[in-house]
Motif scaffolding. Structure first.
Motif, short mmCIF file in Angstrom:
data_model
loop_
_atom_site.label_atom_id
_atom_site.label_comp_id
_atom_site.label_asym_id
_atom_site.label_seq_id
_atom_site.Cartn_x
_atom_site.Cartn_y
_atom_site.Cartn_z
N TRP A 1 22.35 -0.01 -39.08
CA TRP A 1 20.96 0.05 -39.53
C TRP A 1 20.07 -0.16 -38.31
O TRP A 1 20.49 -0.68 -37.29
CB TRP A 1 20.67 -1.00 -40.60
CG TRP A 1 20.43 -2.38 -40.07
CD1 TRP A 1 21.37 -3.30 -39.72
CD2 TRP A 1 19.16 -2.97 -39.78
NE1 TRP A 1 20.78 -4.43 -39.24
CE2 TRP A 1 19.41 -4.27 -39.27
CE3 TRP A 1 17.84 -2.54 -39.90
CZ2 TRP A 1 18.40 -5.12 -38.89
CZ3 TRP A 1 16.83 -3.40 -39.51
CH2 TRP A 1 17.10 -4.67 -39.01
N ILE B 1 18.37 2.79 -42.59
CA ILE B 1 19.81 2.65 -42.83
C ILE B 1 20.44 3.94 -42.32
O ILE B 1 20.56 4.94 -43.04
CB ILE B 1 20.12 2.41 -44.31
CG1 ILE B 1 19.37 1.18 -44.81
CG2 ILE B 1 21.62 2.23 -44.53
CD1 ILE B 1 19.61 0.87 -46.28
N GLY C 1 16.30 0.60 -46.91
CA GLY C 1 15.74 0.08 -45.67
C GLY C 1 14.64 0.97 -45.15
O GLY C 1 14.80 2.19 -45.08
#
Length: 365
Positions: free
Chosen positions: A25, A19, A103
């Motif tokens: 992202w 991210i 992420g």
């Protein structure tokens, strides 16, 4: 002082933060790599006298990133993807702990640093010892929040051995030297800046807006944000044939593999030392910042002519309060190749391998 190129090939990073900003992202932000460069230099300086003397005296100037593999930890089923999250341990009362979305991605990358040494002459043996000392220090660090894993031994020695070599003085010698380096970086793609494409798209949108203003009601003029969003997506436009009445959909042409990317931070407000509670460092002035965005491009290393083309270095403008990573890439005069042509040429080369303040940027949350 002499200038060297320090190459750390085929670093495997597990669970790196993908991210990269509030609006993007994917591959980690370039600030993660410039920050890694600064942290590496500080760690080497702290170990002066304990480790390799030449490695401890290195002064890092810029870093180039080549990605060989990118594996995001996301779901694969369906059109919409979501991050693969980890289950946290239960609480003391047996209740379920909250899941914080994060992420993560696995990377296979090579890093090329521009470094300076105080020594006028460095032998090949000393340079190799310094490169191995730096690689040993890197093995105990984190990159973009991820863990650096040992290099795969199945790779050939030139592909997994760190190297430090003097940067040649003459342009012809630099070109020959970089040709050897870029072959060792294949297959992969280097990240470069394309501020010029962002400015060109803004001019195109403004011209289209001016043409439509004569026939339709007036609307707000396009901004850099509109140009950035336009380049961040794949646009399909309908084109009708007046003779046959058929409508076909065509995709906007792109000058390569373009990606939206954060390139730094812009100051929102400043505070004196010690005036902000719970700050990490009580001896450094505190600032709130927001992300600065631009457009980048993934380019195969064999299309680059000099090392500076994919090198990134941080710059700071105190008057504007701008912290920005800058890159020296200049697009060729002819039409840039498509991403498909890059990948096709890259596969062919790899099979034959035997060895500042900028107007074209966005700052918003």
């Amino acid at each position: 002082m002499s200038k060297h190129l320090l190459t750390l090939p085929r670093l495997r990073v597990q669970n790196a933060n993908c991210i990269s900003s509030p609006m993007t992202w994917g591959f980690p932000a370039i600030t993660a790599f410039t920050g890694f460069m600064v942290a590496l230099q500080r760690r080497l300086m702290q170990k002066a006298g304990e480790a390799n003397a030449l490695a401890a005296s290195l002064r890092f100037e810029s870093v180039g990133v080549v990605c060989h593999r990118f594996e995001p930890q996301v779901t694969t089923g369906g059109y919409t993807r979501s991050f693969a999250l980890t289950r946290n341990p239960v609480l003391q009362d047996g209740g379920t702990a909250a899941i914080v979305e994060e992420g993560r991605a696995h990377l296979d990358i090579s890093l090329v640093f521009t470094v300076h040494t105080a020594q006028g002459y460095v032998s090949d043996e000393d340079a190799q010892a310094a490169a191995e000392a730096v690689a040993a220090e890197v093995a105990g660090m984190r990159l973009a929040g991820g863990s650096i894993m040992p290099t795969l031994q199945k790779l050939r020695a030139p592909q997994r051995t760190p190297r430090m070599e003097v940067l040649k003085a003459e342009p012809e010698d630099q070109l020959k030297q970089f040709k050897q380096l870029r072959r060792r970086l294949l297959p992969g793609f280097a990240l470069v800046t394309r501020d010029d494409v962002l400015q060109q798209r803004l001019q195109t949108l403004q011209a289209e807006h001016a043409a439509q203003a004569t026939t339709t009601s007036a609307s707000a003029a396009p901004t850099l944000l509109d140009a950035w969003l336009d380049l961040s997506r794949i646009n399909h436009r309908a084109q009708s044939d007046e003779a046959t009445g058929q409508v076909t959909w065509k995709q906007d042409a792109r000058p390569g593999w373009l990606v939206p990317m954060p390139v730094g931070f812009a100051t929102l407000s400043s505070y004196e030392t010690g005036t902000v509670a719970n700050a990490r460092d009580a001896n450094t002035p505190f600032r709130f910042v927001e992300s600065v965005y631009s457009i980048g491009q993934w380019v195969s290393p064999h299309r680059l002519e000099i090392a500076e083309a994919f090198m990134w270095k941080p710059e700071y403008d105190p008057e504007l309060g701008l912290y920005r990573c800058v890159n020296g890439y200049r697009a060729p005069d002819d039409k840039a190749p498509s991403a498909e042509a890059d990948m096709a040429a890259e596969r062919g080369d790899s099979e034959n391998d035997t060895s500042s303040s900028n107007p074209n940027q966005l700052d918003f949350d």
